[in-house]
Design an enzyme around this catalytic site. Sequence first.
Site, mmCIF file in Angstrom:
data_model
loop_
_atom_site.group_PDB
_atom_site.id
_atom_site.type_symbol
_atom_site.label_atom_id
_atom_site.label_comp_id
_atom_site.label_asym_id
_atom_site.label_seq_id
_atom_site.Cartn_x
_atom_site.Cartn_y
_atom_site.Cartn_z
ATOM 1 N N TRP A 105 21.274 4.751 32.334
ATOM 2 C CA TRP A 105 19.913 5.002 32.804
ATOM 3 C C TRP A 105 19.818 5.090 34.325
ATOM 4 O O TRP A 105 18.752 5.391 34.856
ATOM 5 C CB TRP A 105 18.967 3.889 32.330
ATOM 6 C CG TRP A 105 19.045 3.587 30.869
ATOM 7 C CD1 TRP A 105 19.219 4.498 29.862
ATOM 8 C CD2 TRP A 105 18.966 2.296 30.240
ATOM 9 N NE1 TRP A 105 19.246 3.851 28.655
ATOM 10 C CE2 TRP A 105 19.091 2.503 28.845
ATOM 11 C CE3 TRP A 105 18.794 1.004 30.716
ATOM 12 C CZ2 TRP A 105 19.054 1.441 27.929
ATOM 13 C CZ3 TRP A 105 18.754 -0.047 29.796
ATOM 14 C CH2 TRP A 105 18.873 0.173 28.421
ATOM 15 N N ASP A 273 16.689 3.178 14.896
ATOM 16 C CA ASP A 273 16.780 2.582 16.226
ATOM 17 C C ASP A 273 16.201 1.165 16.182
ATOM 18 O O ASP A 273 15.907 0.619 15.102
ATOM 19 C CB ASP A 273 16.048 3.504 17.233
ATOM 20 C CG ASP A 273 16.620 3.428 18.643
ATOM 21 O OD1 ASP A 273 16.457 2.374 19.277
ATOM 22 O OD2 ASP A 273 17.230 4.417 19.122
ATOM 23 N N ASP A 274 16.043 0.585 17.326
ATOM 24 C CA ASP A 274 15.538 -0.775 17.521
ATOM 25 C C ASP A 274 14.316 -1.078 16.638
ATOM 26 O O ASP A 274 13.462 -0.231 16.453
ATOM 27 C CB ASP A 274 15.143 -0.904 19.002
ATOM 28 C CG ASP A 274 14.895 -2.330 19.421
ATOM 29 O OD1 ASP A 274 15.103 -3.243 18.613
ATOM 30 O OD2 ASP A 274 14.504 -2.516 20.594
ATOM 31 N N ILE A 383 25.160 2.003 20.439
ATOM 32 C CA ILE A 383 25.285 0.649 20.976
ATOM 33 C C ILE A 383 24.655 0.649 22.363
ATOM 34 O O ILE A 383 25.017 1.429 23.231
ATOM 35 C CB ILE A 383 26.752 0.156 20.963
ATOM 36 C CG1 ILE A 383 27.716 1.140 21.637
ATOM 37 C CG2 ILE A 383 27.187 -0.118 19.525
ATOM 38 C CD1 ILE A 383 29.152 0.602 21.769
ATOM 39 N N ASP A 384 23.670 -0.232 22.526
ATOM 40 C CA ASP A 384 22.759 -0.140 23.665
ATOM 41 C C ASP A 384 22.859 -1.396 24.551
ATOM 42 O O ASP A 384 23.396 -2.412 24.140
ATOM 43 C CB ASP A 384 21.335 0.006 23.116
ATOM 44 C CG ASP A 384 20.396 0.698 24.081
ATOM 45 O OD1 ASP A 384 20.738 0.826 25.268
ATOM 46 O OD2 ASP A 384 19.298 1.100 23.641
ATOM 47 N N CYS A 426 24.986 3.516 25.249
ATOM 48 C CA CYS A 426 23.655 3.636 25.860
ATOM 49 C C CYS A 426 23.464 2.403 26.730
ATOM 50 O O CYS A 426 23.997 1.339 26.428
ATOM 51 C CB CYS A 426 22.588 3.712 24.773
ATOM 52 S SG CYS A 426 20.935 4.085 25.379
ATOM 53 N N ASP A 445 15.325 6.983 29.468
ATOM 54 C CA ASP A 445 14.633 7.389 28.249
ATOM 55 C C ASP A 445 13.676 8.551 28.500
ATOM 56 O O ASP A 445 12.983 8.574 29.515
ATOM 57 C CB ASP A 445 13.806 6.214 27.697
ATOM 58 C CG ASP A 445 14.671 5.082 27.177
ATOM 59 O OD1 ASP A 445 15.870 5.040 27.499
ATOM 60 O OD2 ASP A 445 14.129 4.241 26.440
#
Length: 731
Positions: A105, A273-274, A383-384, A426, A445
């Site tokens: 990011w 996702d989350d 994997i974040d 990620c 994002d």
Amino acid sequence: MDNTTLSWPHGPNLRDVSAVVHYRLGEAPHTLRLTEPDRPVQGPGLQALWRREPHGDGYHLWLELTASGDAPVYLETADVLTSPAPDLGAPPAAWRVYQNGWQSWSPAFARHLEGTIYADPGTPEYRAAHQPHWEPDYDGLISSEWVAVLFAPPATALLLSFVTAKDQLAEVRLRADGSELTARCHLDGVPLAPGASLRTETLWLEAGPDPLRLLEAWADGIGREMGARVPSFTPTGWCTWYYFYGENTADDVLDNLRTIADYRLPLDVILIDDGYQTAIGDWFSINTDKFPEGMEPVAEAVRAAGHRLGIWTAPFGAAATSQLFAAHPDWTVRDEAGNPVVGWVHWGVPCYALDCTHPEVLAWLEETFRRMRREWGATFFKIDFLFAAARPGRRYDPTATRAQALRRGVEAIRRAIGDDAFLLGCGAPLGPCIGLVDGMRIGTDVDPNWHPIFRYDLTAASTENALRNSITRAPFHNRLWLNDPDCLLVRQRGPDLDLVLNEMRTLTAVIALLGGLTLNSDNLALIRPGRLKYLRQALPPTGIAARPLDLFEREMPRLLLLPVERDWGRWWVVGAINWEDRTVETTVRLADLGLPPGRYHVFHYWRRRYLGVTDDAVVLRRHQPHETAVLLFKPVSDRPDLLTTTFHVCQGAVEVADCRWDEAHGLLHIALEKAGRQSGEVWLTVPEPWAVVEVRVDGDRRPWVSPAPGLLRVGLTLEGRAEVVARFRRE
Ligand code: 9PG
């Protein structure tokens, strides 16, 4: 040439070059300076050797360190190069410096040393997430992770880049006043036992006239050195995050699954996702308000429908409220006082950084991912928040650097999921992940807004920020991994999306031109079906990234070029982006594009308008705010030919399987192939003395229109395959 100068025949020169090691022996800090390569230098308890080898037209540089006393030394930093800023023939104020951010990011772009968009919010959260080497002397310092390109227009560029990144975090530091240029490896205070040796990462120093080529050469080089994984197939899919933001239920997933089938959308991965888990770390504790029967039935439905199941995790975190942390408080990285280190704050909940040098953590990671594969059948793993594993602190294995700790964690996950599963990084520090991940998020994002709600933070979620990084890191695609530009949103403007048509088309066009992962994240069950035509025009990805031609001219590059070559033709697709909030006039010159001299048909894709023939330039008089003009340049031919199709932004690169001209019978055969169902047009050019007799699609005669002399257009619905045959006669 004396030992402290590094130079190239046509410049630049680096003078007074040396290497410096900072370390401690007992409590005493020491500095060792080396001014000559290949001659060992002895300091208290430490011997250092500065190595230099020719590489290309440049050099490889690294340090070899040996603890030579009878006590361990503690290594802090190793500068494999430090010097005053080089003479690039122009003052630093005129330079553009490719500044690469730390993780997915973090901002990356060719920064103008004067008049930059760069902003440092200066908050502890920003430091924790984006400034891994922050220290109080950060003012006036430009820090770039692993790679920097210094460019003095018009044609002097210097690459300073690490081509290995497994063992130490590494940065290139430049003082904006030109007083210092340093390529630094971070050893994080690890002990070196008596008699033990260690080598730093390898710096590649190269010069040339073209900074973009140097950046691409670095990406090739580090990809090769680190065994980059570059799958030949670029994933497509659908992701729950950017509509539901974690609030999705099992039924929402199933509704979207059905919609994808009903609309025959060629989307493969279904990425949960989350939000399905009760806490970060408790990956098998499913939130039953959202998934009342757990993950299994959803996973089963996804697989039964022929999709790949994707699962999001933030594997290196343990929420303060998690069962994981309650059971294993000793699994986290610790600060000096012995308290657990916060990796990040997840939607208000502090998440501690897991210590990936701890054997129990590694075993747990392996077991977690093995189970997801075995019990849910997941084969795609996002994997974040990976940077958590590289937070500074004390670890179980005190000899491990931050880079090594992170890499051990990602290695454990790779071991568990197997070689054939797709691993998407990620929030990930880039260097140590090379060779382990298949894909990497390379920007912040996307967001239902164009501009970030909080300006002056280049990492704030927004379409503009996400697109910037996707463009400025385009050279990483297919070299370090497959780039993930983040999701494509095409839903209609309303409470859930604030993008106007031009902005949504820009998102679509840039994602399509960059050729990376292509995941949609709308609620397809509710979307106005008409909007799906945009999504279809970005599918499937070409797999090839357009080049940001003006990367070193503009902090927000405006010019993307995708050359396409097939055995039946050659064309160029250009994306000209207007980042301004107002209408501008834009001139696109063939010379700027580097096209061979000649005459080209030009097609304005989104406006479906033929702009005629040029041998010089195209002027867009009303280039609207945030509009990307997608322009096709196709060499003029003296016989009937395919101009373009409207099935894909790249205009023939994926959907045209073949195109043959049969001169004897005056027939043009075009084979179209594309998954799903889509209506669109095929445009043909018909030069004199040819005239069209008839057009058939799959054997049936079709009406056609001629939007301009020498041009014809046929509409059709493409379902899998179609054959278009046009017959011509000489007039
Ligand atoms: C899920 C999301 C999505 C998204 C990821 C990541 O607070 N923050 O600074 C912050 C940054 C990024 C972020 C969330 C929060 O997004 O990039 O695709 O998976 O996590 O929580």
